[in-house]
Scaffold this active site. Structure first.
Site, PDB file in Angstrom:
ATOM      1  N   ARG A  49      29.741  15.218 -20.283  1.00  0.00           N
ATOM      2  CA  ARG A  49      28.351  15.057 -19.839  1.00  0.00           C
ATOM      3  C   ARG A  49      28.063  16.192 -18.879  1.00  0.00           C
ATOM      4  O   ARG A  49      28.832  16.423 -17.929  1.00  0.00           O
ATOM      5  CB  ARG A  49      28.201  13.695 -19.155  1.00  0.00           C
ATOM      6  CG  ARG A  49      26.847  13.419 -18.541  1.00  0.00           C
ATOM      7  CD  ARG A  49      25.837  13.099 -19.635  1.00  0.00           C
ATOM      8  NE  ARG A  49      24.672  12.385 -19.153  1.00  0.00           N
ATOM      9  CZ  ARG A  49      23.681  12.917 -18.456  1.00  0.00           C
ATOM     10  NH1 ARG A  49      23.708  14.179 -18.105  1.00  0.00           N
ATOM     11  NH2 ARG A  49      22.665  12.178 -18.103  1.00  0.00           N
ATOM     12  N   GLU A  57      16.190  11.819 -24.287  1.00  0.00           N
ATOM     13  CA  GLU A  57      17.052  11.151 -25.263  1.00  0.00           C
ATOM     14  C   GLU A  57      16.701  11.611 -26.679  1.00  0.00           C
ATOM     15  O   GLU A  57      15.563  12.021 -26.937  1.00  0.00           O
ATOM     16  CB  GLU A  57      16.898   9.638 -25.145  1.00  0.00           C
ATOM     17  CG  GLU A  57      17.385   9.089 -23.816  1.00  0.00           C
ATOM     18  CD  GLU A  57      18.862   9.325 -23.580  1.00  0.00           C
ATOM     19  OE1 GLU A  57      19.673   9.139 -24.518  1.00  0.00           O
ATOM     20  OE2 GLU A  57      19.229   9.699 -22.446  1.00  0.00           O
ATOM     21  N   ARG A 101      33.406   9.550 -19.850  1.00  0.00           N
ATOM     22  CA  ARG A 101      33.091  10.940 -20.166  1.00  0.00           C
ATOM     23  C   ARG A 101      33.428  11.825 -18.976  1.00  0.00           C
ATOM     24  O   ARG A 101      33.273  11.415 -17.825  1.00  0.00           O
ATOM     25  CB  ARG A 101      31.598  11.107 -20.481  1.00  0.00           C
ATOM     26  CG  ARG A 101      31.122  10.362 -21.689  1.00  0.00           C
ATOM     27  CD  ARG A 101      29.637  10.502 -21.876  1.00  0.00           C
ATOM     28  NE  ARG A 101      28.922   9.942 -20.733  1.00  0.00           N
ATOM     29  CZ  ARG A 101      27.614   9.766 -20.665  1.00  0.00           C
ATOM     30  NH1 ARG A 101      26.853  10.125 -21.673  1.00  0.00           N
ATOM     31  NH2 ARG A 101      27.044   9.241 -19.604  1.00  0.00           N
TER      32      ARG A 101
END
Length: 163
Positions: A49, A57, A101
């Site tokens: 990330r 999004e 992540r």
């Protein structure tokens, strides 16, 4: 003579987490990247990330300067994919998020991809977690580039259902 020190379980956990955080902060993950969306890539099988930014999004729509709807989430994803291409990236890991992540600042050569996404108007500075890219966002807004040319909902609000 060496003396053993017994740590309480809580203190041992704090010490272990401190050491793990130090190791993560120095890690670099590099190699060809597969773009997942406008703020996430996969490098060597690990999701990364991009630190300090939040892109629309994938399913998110925005309005352009003329008020026409367009898929700004797809535009952000495509912009990052075009910038990365088939080249190798190097991601300097800063943390790990609650989803496992890696949180990192990623580079293609000398180009900071996190900063580039915000400056090009494809992402916002994620000020909740960092002020690192606030100046880049201010410049993109002033230049009315990318999402700043029209109207949009901040990605964090869009995820909460503000559409």
């Amino acid at each position: 003579m060496m003396r053993l020190v017994r740590l309480s379980p809580a203190l041992a956990l704090v010490a272990a987490l401190s050491l793990a955080g130090t190791a993560v902060a120095r890690d670099v993950v590099s190699g060809p990247a597969r773009v997942i969306d406008g703020d996430t890539v996969e490098v060597q099988g690990q999701r990364v990330r991009l630190h300090g930014i939040d892109a629309p999004e994938s399913a998110q729509a925005c309005s352009d300067a003329a008020g026409r709807s367009y898929s700004c989430g797809q535009v952000a994803t495509n912009a990052l994919a075009s910038m990365v291409g088939r080249l190798s990236v190097a991601c300097r890991v800063r943390d790990i998020d609650r989803y496992g992540r890696l949180i990192a600042v990623c580079y293609r050569g000398d180009t900071n991809l996190n900063a580039w996404m915000v400056l090009a108007g494809h992402a916002m500075a994620y000020r909740r977690y960092s002020g690192d890219y606030a100046g880049h966002e201010d410049a993109a807004r002033a230049g009315r580039v990318g999402i700043w040319q029209g109207r949009f909902v901040a990605p964090w609000d869009w995820r909460k259902g503000v559409r």
